[in-house]
Each structure stands twice: as C-alpha cells, then as structure tokens.
Design a protein around this motif. Structure first.
Motif, PDB file in Angstrom:
ATOM      1  N   LEU A 135      35.345 -20.962  53.344  1.00  0.00           N
ATOM      2  CA  LEU A 135      34.561 -19.774  53.391  1.00  0.00           C
ATOM      3  C   LEU A 135      34.876 -18.815  52.217  1.00  0.00           C
ATOM      4  CD1 LEU A 135      35.455 -18.427  57.159  1.00  0.00           C
ATOM      5  CD2 LEU A 135      32.955 -19.344  55.922  1.00  0.00           C
ATOM      6  N   GLU A 136      35.834 -19.113  51.532  1.00  0.00           N
ATOM      7  CA  GLU A 136      36.369 -18.473  50.300  1.00  0.00           C
ATOM      8  C   GLU A 136      35.308 -19.050  49.014  1.00  0.00           C
ATOM      9  OE1 GLU A 136      40.537 -19.242  49.478  1.00  0.00           O
ATOM     10  OE2 GLU A 136      41.198 -17.394  50.772  1.00  0.00           O
ATOM     11  N   ARG A 137      35.193 -20.192  49.217  1.00  0.00           N
ATOM     12  CA  ARG A 137      34.265 -21.014  48.279  1.00  0.00           C
ATOM     13  C   ARG A 137      32.744 -20.658  48.548  1.00  0.00           C
ATOM     14  NH1 ARG A 137      31.092 -22.562  44.955  1.00  0.00           N
ATOM     15  NH2 ARG A 137      30.988 -24.338  43.803  1.00  0.00           N
ATOM     16  N   TRP A 138      32.562 -20.901  49.920  1.00  0.00           N
ATOM     17  CA  TRP A 138      30.955 -21.203  50.101  1.00  0.00           C
ATOM     18  C   TRP A 138      30.630 -19.930  51.049  1.00  0.00           C
ATOM     19  CZ3 TRP A 138      28.260 -24.439  47.288  1.00  0.00           C
ATOM     20  CH2 TRP A 138      29.003 -25.565  46.873  1.00  0.00           C
ATOM     21  N   GLY A 139      31.472 -18.881  51.207  1.00  0.00           N
ATOM     22  CA  GLY A 139      31.139 -17.787  52.266  1.00  0.00           C
ATOM     23  C   GLY A 139      29.909 -17.198  51.720  1.00  0.00           C
ATOM     24  N   TRP A 140      29.611 -16.871  50.280  1.00  0.00           N
ATOM     25  CA  TRP A 140      28.161 -16.266  49.982  1.00  0.00           C
ATOM     26  C   TRP A 140      26.967 -16.964  50.582  1.00  0.00           C
ATOM     27  CZ3 TRP A 140      24.699 -19.194  47.257  1.00  0.00           C
ATOM     28  CH2 TRP A 140      25.262 -20.415  46.745  1.00  0.00           C
ATOM     29  N   GLU A 141      27.196 -18.454  50.805  1.00  0.00           N
ATOM     30  CA  GLU A 141      26.064 -18.968  51.390  1.00  0.00           C
ATOM     31  C   GLU A 141      25.971 -19.282  52.897  1.00  0.00           C
ATOM     32  OE1 GLU A 141      24.346 -23.869  50.962  1.00  0.00           O
ATOM     33  OE2 GLU A 141      25.746 -22.947  49.424  1.00  0.00           O
ATOM     34  N   VAL A 142      27.137 -19.262  53.613  1.00  0.00           N
ATOM     35  CA  VAL A 142      27.338 -19.816  54.869  1.00  0.00           C
ATOM     36  C   VAL A 142      28.049 -18.738  55.928  1.00  0.00           C
ATOM     37  CG1 VAL A 142      27.448 -22.156  54.528  1.00  0.00           C
ATOM     38  CG2 VAL A 142      29.786 -20.622  54.625  1.00  0.00           C
ATOM     39  N   ASN A 143      28.557 -17.381  55.441  1.00  0.00           N
ATOM     40  CA  ASN A 143      28.920 -16.376  56.380  1.00  0.00           C
ATOM     41  C   ASN A 143      28.071 -16.088  57.460  1.00  0.00           C
ATOM     42  OD1 ASN A 143      31.507 -16.239  55.161  1.00  0.00           O
ATOM     43  ND2 ASN A 143      30.915 -14.341  54.057  1.00  0.00           N
ATOM     44  N   GLN A 144      26.821 -16.010  57.328  1.00  0.00           N
ATOM     45  CA  GLN A 144      25.891 -15.952  58.321  1.00  0.00           C
ATOM     46  C   GLN A 144      25.872 -16.716  59.585  1.00  0.00           C
ATOM     47  OE1 GLN A 144      21.902 -16.208  56.596  1.00  0.00           O
ATOM     48  NE2 GLN A 144      22.371 -18.007  55.505  1.00  0.00           N
ATOM     49  N   TYR A 145      26.305 -17.877  59.332  1.00  0.00           N
ATOM     50  CA  TYR A 145      26.220 -18.956  60.433  1.00  0.00           C
ATOM     51  C   TYR A 145      27.989 -18.770  61.160  1.00  0.00           C
ATOM     52  CZ  TYR A 145      22.929 -20.918  57.151  1.00  0.00           C
ATOM     53  OH  TYR A 145      21.831 -21.157  56.446  1.00  0.00           O
ATOM     54  N   PHE A 146      28.827 -17.886  60.548  1.00  0.00           N
ATOM     55  CA  PHE A 146      30.033 -17.960  61.179  1.00  0.00           C
ATOM     56  C   PHE A 146      30.179 -16.593  62.180  1.00  0.00           C
ATOM     57  CE2 PHE A 146      30.904 -21.066  58.329  1.00  0.00           C
ATOM     58  CZ  PHE A 146      32.158 -21.891  58.800  1.00  0.00           C
ATOM     59  N   LYS A 147      29.264 -16.205  62.561  1.00  0.00           N
ATOM     60  CA  LYS A 147      29.095 -14.899  63.643  1.00  0.00           C
ATOM     61  C   LYS A 147      30.216 -13.862  63.205  1.00  0.00           C
ATOM     62  CE  LYS A 147      29.661 -17.829  67.016  1.00  0.00           C
ATOM     63  NZ  LYS A 147      29.566 -18.563  68.345  1.00  0.00           N
ATOM     64  N   GLY A 148      30.321 -13.259  61.946  1.00  0.00           N
ATOM     65  CA  GLY A 148      31.340 -12.360  61.696  1.00  0.00           C
ATOM     66  C   GLY A 148      32.463 -12.685  61.264  1.00  0.00           C
ATOM     67  N   ILE A 149      32.856 -14.106  61.320  1.00  0.00           N
ATOM     68  CA  ILE A 149      34.029 -14.388  60.428  1.00  0.00           C
ATOM     69  C   ILE A 149      33.850 -14.932  59.102  1.00  0.00           C
ATOM     70  CG2 ILE A 149      35.609 -16.528  60.694  1.00  0.00           C
ATOM     71  CD1 ILE A 149      35.710 -14.719  63.283  1.00  0.00           C
ATOM     72  N   THR A 150      35.090 -14.270  58.391  1.00  0.00           N
ATOM     73  CA  THR A 150      34.741 -14.507  56.884  1.00  0.00           C
ATOM     74  C   THR A 150      36.228 -14.978  56.369  1.00  0.00           C
ATOM     75  OG1 THR A 150      35.644 -12.348  56.336  1.00  0.00           O
ATOM     76  CG2 THR A 150      33.156 -12.417  56.475  1.00  0.00           C
TER      77      THR A 150
END
Length: 150
Positions: A111-126
């Motif tokens: 998430l540190e590396r790819w969060g900008w792209e995938v955070n939306q799929y993690f239901k509020g988890i960052t």
C-alpha cells in the motif's frame, strides 16, 4: 455462508487492464507492471492480466487488491504462472501467505508503494492503518510469495 470479497472492475478499468496488459506484452512496463499468465482451473487455457509484482525485503509478492478474483483462484489451483514484459518471460511458483503478521507487513509495504492506485479496493484501509485494521482486511486480499524458477 457469505461470498469471499471480490470487487469486479468497471468497464473502464477492464479496458485499462487490457491496454496495460497489451503494453506489457509488447515490452512497455508502466511503473513496474507486468503481465501475469496463469492456467485456468476449468478451461486449462492461459489467462492473462496485468499485475504489479511487489518486492519486499528481497522477496517478490503478488497482492490481489480486488480480492478473490479469477486469477487468484487459478493461482491457487496452478501453484504458479509466468510474468512477462515484452520477450522476457519468467516462470514462477507461488505460495499463498497466511493471514498473519507477515502478511500485514507485506500488505502495508504494498500500500505504501501502490496505494495511489489501489486504495479504493481496500475499503478504507491504507498504509497508515493500524496493524489490527490491516490484519482484519487481510482475508479479503490474497497475497502470494513468488519464486522465479531457474
């Protein structure tokens, strides 16, 4: 019994995956993207999808941001696949990581590396979520440790 978490891609996301996969197949990697090929558990045919392999402490992982997708189910059955960028193809074996503290560390780094792209799929988890929050989210996001075959 409830279904495992899976967030299907929108028509736009599916089209973008198509373009990113085509680019990887033709030698263009966008920020490290590669094309994953894994044998279908029912069809036996190679299924292809672009992925962002993640390296953490010298070990490579595949994280399923969208959850228990078809490639995840196929990977569980096949135990490996291929990663491709252009003509460079690397066969690998895959082992799914248990939902534990190690997986939390890998998911946080992902998430540190790819969060900008995938955070939306993690239901509020960052990447800034607590270990307990990440651990609670882990069952929804399969992670595979991959080992490139010699």
């Amino acid at each position: 019994m409830s279904q495992p978490y899976y967030l299907q891609g929108s028509p736009f996301a599916i089209r973008m995956n198509s373009v990113i996969g085509w680019l990887a197949r033709h030698g263009v990697s966008l920020l490290g993207s590669q094309e994953l090929s894994v044998r279908g558990r029912k069809s036996g045919q190679l299924q292809r999808i672009p992925v962002n392999p993640h390296t953490h402490e010298g070990v490579q992982y595949l994280v399923s941001a969208r959850g228990h997708s078809q490639w995840v189910r196929n990977m569980r059955a096949a135990g490996g696949g291929e990663l491709r960028v252009g003509r460079r193809t690397r066969a690998f074996t895959a082992v799914e990581i248990a939902d534990d503290e190690h997986k939390v560390i890998v998911v946080r780094a992902y998430l540190e590396r790819w969060g900008w792209e995938v955070n939306q799929y993690f239901k509020g988890i960052t990447a800034k979520s607590t270990d307990a929050e990440l651990l609670a989210a882990c069952p929804d996001h399969p992670v595979f440790r991959i080992t490139v075959e010699s």
